[in-house]
Design an enzyme around this catalytic site. Sequence first.
Site, PDB file in Angstrom:
ATOM      1  N   CYS A  42       0.824  -1.214   0.000  1.00  0.00           N
ATOM      2  CA  CYS A  42       0.000   0.000   0.000  1.00  0.00           C
ATOM      3  C   CYS A  42       0.856   1.262   0.000  1.00  0.00           C
ATOM      4  CB  CYS A  42      -0.934  -0.007   1.209  1.00  0.00           C
ATOM      5  SG  CYS A  42      -1.827   1.535   1.402  1.00  0.00           S
ATOM      6  N   CYS A  47      -1.407   1.673  -3.100  1.00  0.00           N
ATOM      7  CA  CYS A  47      -2.400   2.751  -2.934  1.00  0.00           C
ATOM      8  C   CYS A  47      -1.805   4.162  -2.886  1.00  0.00           C
ATOM      9  CB  CYS A  47      -3.194   2.561  -1.645  1.00  0.00           C
ATOM     10  SG  CYS A  47      -3.475   0.875  -1.175  1.00  0.00           S
ATOM     11  N   LYS A  50       0.079   5.240  -6.067  1.00  0.00           N
ATOM     12  CA  LYS A  50      -0.960   5.218  -7.112  1.00  0.00           C
ATOM     13  C   LYS A  50      -1.825   6.473  -7.049  1.00  0.00           C
ATOM     14  CE  LYS A  50      -4.805   4.064  -6.380  1.00  0.00           C
ATOM     15  NZ  LYS A  50      -5.275   2.711  -6.173  1.00  0.00           N
ATOM     16  N   TYR A 177      -8.915  -3.641 -11.340  1.00  0.00           N
ATOM     17  CA  TYR A 177      -8.563  -2.363 -10.706  1.00  0.00           C
ATOM     18  C   TYR A 177      -7.265  -1.774 -11.277  1.00  0.00           C
ATOM     19  CZ  TYR A 177     -11.539  -3.166  -6.491  1.00  0.00           C
ATOM     20  OH  TYR A 177     -12.561  -3.362  -5.600  1.00  0.00           O
ATOM     21  N   GLU A 181      -6.856   1.642 -13.500  1.00  0.00           N
ATOM     22  CA  GLU A 181      -6.227   2.786 -12.814  1.00  0.00           C
ATOM     23  C   GLU A 181      -4.946   3.218 -13.533  1.00  0.00           C
ATOM     24  OE1 GLU A 181      -7.879   2.256  -8.235  1.00  0.00           O
ATOM     25  OE2 GLU A 181      -5.833   1.677  -8.659  1.00  0.00           O
ATOM     26  N   HIS A 434     -26.982  21.371  -1.822  1.00  0.00           N
ATOM     27  CA  HIS A 434     -27.061  21.824  -3.207  1.00  0.00           C
ATOM     28  C   HIS A 434     -26.074  22.951  -3.481  1.00  0.00           C
ATOM     29  CE1 HIS A 434     -29.001  22.320  -7.074  1.00  0.00           C
ATOM     30  NE2 HIS A 434     -29.000  23.632  -6.875  1.00  0.00           N
ATOM     31  N   GLU A 439     -26.318  14.891  -3.710  1.00  0.00           N
ATOM     32  CA  GLU A 439     -27.706  15.173  -3.316  1.00  0.00           C
ATOM     33  C   GLU A 439     -28.691  14.261  -4.048  1.00  0.00           C
ATOM     34  OE1 GLU A 439     -29.423  19.036  -4.554  1.00  0.00           O
ATOM     35  OE2 GLU A 439     -27.666  19.251  -5.847  1.00  0.00           O
TER      36      GLU A 439
HETATM   37  P1  NDP Z   1      -8.101  -7.948 -10.459  1.00  0.00           P
HETATM   38  O1  NDP Z   1      -8.425  -9.279  -9.907  1.00  0.00           O
HETATM   39  O2  NDP Z   1      -8.902  -6.772 -10.092  1.00  0.00           O
HETATM   40  O3  NDP Z   1      -8.066  -8.053 -12.047  1.00  0.00           O
HETATM   41  C1  NDP Z   1      -7.285  -8.996 -12.700  1.00  0.00           C
HETATM   42  C2  NDP Z   1      -7.602  -8.938 -14.173  1.00  0.00           C
HETATM   43  O4  NDP Z   1      -6.705  -9.762 -14.889  1.00  0.00           O
HETATM   44  C3  NDP Z   1      -9.015  -9.433 -14.475  1.00  0.00           C
HETATM   45  O5  NDP Z   1      -9.566  -8.585 -15.439  1.00  0.00           O
HETATM   46  C4  NDP Z   1      -8.784 -10.829 -15.026  1.00  0.00           C
HETATM   47  O6  NDP Z   1      -9.733 -11.202 -15.966  1.00  0.00           O
HETATM   48  C5  NDP Z   1      -7.436 -10.662 -15.712  1.00  0.00           C
HETATM   49  N1  NDP Z   1      -6.679 -11.902 -15.780  1.00  0.00           N
HETATM   50  C6  NDP Z   1      -6.425 -12.766 -14.775  1.00  0.00           C
HETATM   51  N2  NDP Z   1      -5.671 -13.802 -15.223  1.00  0.00           N
HETATM   52  C7  NDP Z   1      -5.424 -13.572 -16.513  1.00  0.00           C
HETATM   53  C8  NDP Z   1      -4.692 -14.279 -17.514  1.00  0.00           C
HETATM   54  N3  NDP Z   1      -4.072 -15.426 -17.255  1.00  0.00           N
HETATM   55  N4  NDP Z   1      -4.659 -13.758 -18.763  1.00  0.00           N
HETATM   56  C9  NDP Z   1      -5.294 -12.596 -19.033  1.00  0.00           C
HETATM   57  N5  NDP Z   1      -5.990 -11.889 -18.128  1.00  0.00           N
HETATM   58  C10 NDP Z   1      -6.054 -12.368 -16.884  1.00  0.00           C
HETATM   59  O7  NDP Z   1      -6.567  -7.760 -10.108  1.00  0.00           O
HETATM   60  P2  NDP Z   1      -5.634  -6.480 -10.077  1.00  0.00           P
HETATM   61  O8  NDP Z   1      -4.289  -7.024 -10.328  1.00  0.00           O
HETATM   62  O9  NDP Z   1      -6.136  -5.403 -10.934  1.00  0.00           O
HETATM   63  O10 NDP Z   1      -5.752  -6.019  -8.571  1.00  0.00           O
HETATM   64  C11 NDP Z   1      -5.543  -6.964  -7.520  1.00  0.00           C
HETATM   65  C12 NDP Z   1      -6.358  -6.612  -6.322  1.00  0.00           C
HETATM   66  O11 NDP Z   1      -5.758  -5.520  -5.659  1.00  0.00           O
HETATM   67  C13 NDP Z   1      -7.778  -6.136  -6.631  1.00  0.00           C
HETATM   68  O12 NDP Z   1      -8.669  -7.203  -6.781  1.00  0.00           O
HETATM   69  C14 NDP Z   1      -8.094  -5.276  -5.449  1.00  0.00           C
HETATM   70  O13 NDP Z   1      -8.580  -6.078  -4.405  1.00  0.00           O
HETATM   71  C15 NDP Z   1      -6.733  -4.701  -5.072  1.00  0.00           C
HETATM   72  N6  NDP Z   1      -6.598  -3.314  -5.584  1.00  0.00           N
HETATM   73  C16 NDP Z   1      -7.415  -2.368  -5.081  1.00  0.00           C
HETATM   74  C17 NDP Z   1      -7.337  -1.076  -5.527  1.00  0.00           C
HETATM   75  C18 NDP Z   1      -8.256  -0.049  -4.962  1.00  0.00           C
HETATM   76  O14 NDP Z   1      -8.817  -0.277  -3.889  1.00  0.00           O
HETATM   77  N7  NDP Z   1      -8.480   1.071  -5.635  1.00  0.00           N
HETATM   78  C19 NDP Z   1      -6.381  -0.675  -6.560  1.00  0.00           C
HETATM   79  C20 NDP Z   1      -5.571  -1.762  -7.029  1.00  0.00           C
HETATM   80  C21 NDP Z   1      -5.684  -3.030  -6.558  1.00  0.00           C
HETATM   81  P3  NDP Z   1     -11.210 -11.684 -15.551  1.00  0.00           P
HETATM   82  O15 NDP Z   1     -11.986 -10.452 -15.270  1.00  0.00           O
HETATM   83  O16 NDP Z   1     -11.688 -12.407 -16.764  1.00  0.00           O
HETATM   84  O17 NDP Z   1     -11.042 -12.577 -14.374  1.00  0.00           O
END
Ligand code: NDP
Length: 459
Positions: A42, A47, A50, A177, A181, A434, A439
């Site tokens: 983080c 976080c 980021k 995410y 982002e 407002h 709102e």
């Molecule tokens: P996510 O799980 O959010 O997304 C992973 C993405 O990668 C999905 O779209 C998934 O597809 C795709 N994917 C997974 N495996 C493969 C593969 N083998 N080939 C191609 N595509 C693939 O993970 P992130 O890495 O973005 O983030 C990890 C976690 O970190 C988040 O889930 C969240 O909990 C946390 N996070 C939170 C943030 C916040 O609070 N703002 C910011 C960043 C991270 P599919 O959708 O089909 O499964």
Amino acid sequence: MTDSYDLVVIGAGSGGVRAARMAATYGAKVAIVEEYRVGGTCVIRGCVPKKLYVYASRFSELFDVASSFGWQVDASFDWPTLVANKEKEITRLEHAYTSNLEKPGVEVIKDRAVVTGPNTVHLHGQGRDLTAKYILIATGGTPFIPKIPGADLAITSNEAFDLPALPHSILIEGGGYIAVEFATIFAGLGVHTTIIYRGDCLLRGFDEDLRRGLEAGLTERGIKLIYQTTIKSLHKDGDDIAATFSDGVTAPYGAVMFATGRAPNSHGLGLEELGVKLTPTQAIAVDAYSQSSVPSIYAVGDVTGRSALTPVAIREGWYFAETVFNNKPMAVDHSLIPTAVFSEPELGVIGLNELEAATHGDIDVYLARFRPMINTLSTRTERMVLKLITEKDGGKVLGCHILGPGAGEMIQLVAIPMGMGASKADFDRAMALHPSAAEELVTFKAPSYTYRNGEKVGG
Ligand code: NDP
């Protein structure tokens, strides 16, 4: 210095630091072992940096609308300045975290730790053993990288913050995410950005209206979206990296980034050897009190695969300390967790989306779409989306979904009434503020549409 502790924590990220501090406050003798930098994902490469980069990228957006308010802006961007200032800030936070640990008496040990018994931890570098009544694993997660030829040419979010220079273009794989982002960060800083995703719309699992609104917002910002496609291989192409896709197309990019999920950091810690039960995704299996299958070993945060969010890890670390060192067993409620995606446009979400809610009974859906006020003097057509989902009977609010400026800040506050079990009538009792976007949440008159017996009616 004794090598015997009440608690040894492995991993000084959000969950581990909170647990160590609280346990020490309750009189426990605590050591925390960290092989990288105090603060964890983080603070060091998640976080915090980021959000700073999100702020940096949003200036271009503001410059875009500035002329509609009478401003003429002649701006340029310097990446090394951002990287250096980010580094200064996370170093400050790292020192603050370290001193917050040391104040209540936690010993901070910079080393790699391996669990060698239910009550022993071996320090790899120093070559000595620590004994502990309890061991807490708080080692977080690590980017998952698909096993494809040339994968080592790509970066992950770990490296993205410290690139020596901004690439002219970037290809980001993933639809979660981190993908959205970072896509908005890079695009906002002037990089030609493409997202390649195996699905047919980003942010699987989020509300459909928000997903479509996000898709339109990213496209309006010049981000190219390639769906139902994956990267099959990467190779060097001069200064660029050529990516070959599952449909056979090959294209060059200045950089390629994997944002394909994160895996729990459970390997190489000696857990399998000790018989600590792991889940099918290799997360440490824990009960409601964060206790693993080995009674003296607990785990909190991303390594448990429950919810990979900083505030959740902090809460799990805190409740672990209450349970084990304050004789007050406390289990974290993972059911109503607010979350934000700091993309552009931003998302803020809590509770059930309408398809989930409709499986629980009859629901009413209140939906507002409008141009955010900051856009009304310009030609920007992007719409904000606010959605409230309530039970038909009693009007209990089951979900709130927001897309647009300030969505994350709004959803944090909506989490309070929702945690209290608020109904639509409770929202309606609040006086509107407002002019604001929020709102809308307290002025909905009639449902925009409903679900009866699982079927959508109207809308
Ligand atoms: P996510 O799980 O959010 O997304 C992973 C993405 O990668 C999905 O779209 C998934 O597809 C795709 N994917 C997974 N495996 C493969 C593969 N083998 N080939 C191609 N595509 C693939 O993970 P992130 O890495 O973005 O983030 C990890 C976690 O970190 C988040 O889930 C969240 O909990 C946390 N996070 C939170 C943030 C916040 O609070 N703002 C910011 C960043 C991270 P599919 O959708 O089909 O499964």
